[in-house]
Design an enzyme around this catalytic site. Sequence first.
Site, short mmCIF file in Angstrom:
data_model
loop_
_atom_site.label_atom_id
_atom_site.label_comp_id
_atom_site.label_asym_id
_atom_site.label_seq_id
_atom_site.Cartn_x
_atom_site.Cartn_y
_atom_site.Cartn_z
N CYS A 100 3.50 8.62 1.19
CA CYS A 100 4.05 7.53 2.01
C CYS A 100 4.03 6.27 1.48
O CYS A 100 3.33 5.64 1.15
CB CYS A 100 2.95 7.50 3.40
SG CYS A 100 3.73 6.35 4.58
N CYS B 181 6.85 -6.78 7.36
CA CYS B 181 7.89 -6.01 7.89
C CYS B 181 8.58 -7.09 9.16
O CYS B 181 7.86 -7.80 9.45
CB CYS B 181 7.58 -4.58 8.75
SG CYS B 181 8.94 -3.73 9.39
N CYS C 37 -1.15 5.92 10.15
CA CYS C 37 0.50 5.42 10.38
C CYS C 37 -0.03 3.78 11.27
O CYS C 37 -1.03 3.91 12.01
CB CYS C 37 0.99 6.09 11.41
SG CYS C 37 1.51 7.74 11.11
N CYS D 290 6.90 -4.77 15.76
CA CYS D 290 6.65 -3.67 16.79
C CYS D 290 5.23 -4.24 17.30
O CYS D 290 4.23 -4.64 16.50
CB CYS D 290 6.90 -2.14 16.24
SG CYS D 290 8.37 -1.79 15.71
N CYS E 96 1.94 -2.24 15.80
CA CYS E 96 1.89 -2.05 14.35
C CYS E 96 1.27 -2.93 13.56
O CYS E 96 1.58 -3.97 13.86
CB CYS E 96 3.39 -1.68 13.81
SG CYS E 96 3.37 -1.43 11.95
N GLY F 223 7.13 -1.54 6.17
CA GLY F 223 8.49 -2.12 5.99
C GLY F 223 9.55 -1.17 6.88
O GLY F 223 9.06 -0.07 7.11
N GLU G 283 0.92 -1.32 -0.05
CA GLU G 283 -0.08 0.03 -0.15
C GLU G 283 0.86 1.43 -0.07
O GLU G 283 1.93 1.26 0.64
CB GLU G 283 -0.85 0.09 1.35
CG GLU G 283 -1.78 -1.03 1.18
CD GLU G 283 -2.67 -1.06 2.45
OE1 GLU G 283 -3.85 -1.32 2.27
OE2 GLU G 283 -2.19 -0.90 3.55
N SER H 192 12.06 7.13 7.54
CA SER H 192 11.64 6.71 9.20
C SER H 192 12.28 5.31 9.57
O SER H 192 11.89 4.17 8.74
CB SER H 192 10.36 6.70 9.30
OG SER H 192 10.04 6.50 10.89
N ASN I 183 -2.87 4.90 16.57
CA ASN I 183 -4.25 4.56 15.75
C ASN I 183 -4.59 2.96 16.16
O ASN I 183 -3.76 2.24 15.85
CB ASN I 183 -3.87 4.76 14.33
CG ASN I 183 -3.27 6.35 13.89
OD1 ASN I 183 -4.24 7.21 14.40
ND2 ASN I 183 -2.37 6.28 13.26
N SER J 82 11.68 6.32 15.17
CA SER J 82 10.63 6.10 15.95
C SER J 82 11.12 5.69 17.30
O SER J 82 11.62 4.68 17.54
CB SER J 82 9.80 4.73 15.20
OG SER J 82 9.35 5.07 14.07
N1 SAH Z 1 9.76 1.06 9.90
C1 SAH Z 1 9.90 2.50 10.09
C2 SAH Z 1 8.75 3.07 9.18
C3 SAH Z 1 7.18 2.54 9.22
S1 SAH Z 1 6.22 3.03 10.61
C4 SAH Z 1 9.56 2.91 11.36
O1 SAH Z 1 9.39 2.18 12.41
O2 SAH Z 1 9.91 4.24 11.59
C5 SAH Z 1 5.84 4.74 10.43
C6 SAH Z 1 5.62 5.53 11.80
O3 SAH Z 1 4.11 4.93 12.13
C7 SAH Z 1 6.36 5.01 12.85
O4 SAH Z 1 6.88 5.86 13.57
C8 SAH Z 1 5.61 3.81 13.57
O5 SAH Z 1 6.04 3.82 14.85
C9 SAH Z 1 4.29 4.65 13.48
N2 SAH Z 1 3.28 3.67 13.82
C10 SAH Z 1 3.23 2.21 13.70
N3 SAH Z 1 2.06 1.76 14.00
C11 SAH Z 1 1.22 2.73 14.74
C12 SAH Z 1 -0.01 2.80 15.17
N4 SAH Z 1 -0.84 1.88 15.16
N5 SAH Z 1 -0.48 4.25 15.45
C13 SAH Z 1 0.36 5.03 15.12
N6 SAH Z 1 1.47 5.04 14.60
C14 SAH Z 1 1.79 3.86 14.42
#
Ligand code: SAH
Length: 347
Positions: free
Chosen positions: A104, A111, A337, A115, A118, A164, A91, A196, A294, A218
């Site tokens: 984005c 990935c 995000c 996390c 996520c 990713g 996406e 990021s 989110n 992050s």
């Molecule tokens: N792998 C990279 C980029 C992808 S995530 C990274 O970790 O930075 C992009 C951003 O969205 C990151 O800051 C991540 O922590 C955040 N993110 C992931 N899941 C989320 C969620 N459920 N709500 C809000 N932000 C989230």
Amino acid sequence: MESFFSTPLSSLEDFITEHGFTKVHAQTIYTQIYKHGAKSFEEISGLPQKLYSLLEKKYCFDFLEIAKIQESVDDKTVKLLFKLSDGRTVETVCVPFQKKYTLCLSSQVGCAMKCSFCFTGTQGLTRSLEKKEIILQYIQAYAYIKEKFEGHQAAPNIVFMGQGEPLHNIDNVADAIEILKTTEGMGLGPRQITLSTAGYLPGIKRFSELGSVNFALSFHSPFNEERNELIPLNKAYPIADLIKELKSIKLMKRQFLTFEYLIIRDLNHTRKHVEEIGRLLKDMPVIFNLIPFNEFPGAPYKRPEMAAVEEFKAGLMELGFHAMIRTTKGDDILAACGQLTSQETLS
Ligand code: SAH
């Protein structure tokens, strides 16, 4: 056949000059395709007749299939689902700001970072994207925006914040950035691009190879134990090691390191967190981007009250940091995000 979108300008020039033509044709082709949206050599006028057939035998325009388009009714965020040649999907989210969209981009299918907050992480890693797949997300999403929304003709900025971990695919991401920066082509400036990372230290060590693009980490917690829970990668590359490395990144005048900070209800936004951040990041040129969590189907955490986010922001600002709250966009189409997946049925 080679993909045109995997081909740096220098290779195209070599090919053209090896066949006895001047390299200015390569520059014309790059400009027509990247700047003016030509979709084939045929659409480019004024090349020597013989060159057309040579080019057509050598390069193909293997655009991605756009399998689904969703547009947020709330805020004009657009989410495109691309189908790759092996049937996998990724996406790309187009987020509107006043005059310009920001795209984005995804860097991997799924990935590996897992996390806990996520949605993408729940899938695991399927594979990294090739450079052309990264470039084509940009080209095709830009073409869509340009056609659909009057007044959004300017080349969008890029954030590598889709699916990713971009530094876990740094070679292809670096090559894609190089092509998108080419002056004769898309001509993006390095400051239009933000990468990021969850804190993948081997990639951060190579960050300078990406040529002064903006850096975002992050962060999400100043305490290792808590960060380990949120970002398991932290066990391998703990906070102190990350900070030490970040201090060596060369910044331009008025350039900041962005620290994204996910705010989860009743978890990581206490006074203690603020104090520890102040201690760890003292005197570093950091700007905080606060992201209220989110929610997604099955999410283990809750979204915070906005008042709590404001309070955390005020605490950081008292310490002298810049801080802003990222407004949630595209929530109604699961484009915010951390809500991206590769599963067609879920989106
Ligand atoms: N792998 C990279 C980029 C992808 S995530 C990274 O970790 O930075 C992009 C951003 O969205 C990151 O800051 C991540 O922590 C955040 N993110 C992931 N899941 C989320 C969620 N459920 N709500 C809000 N932000 C989230």
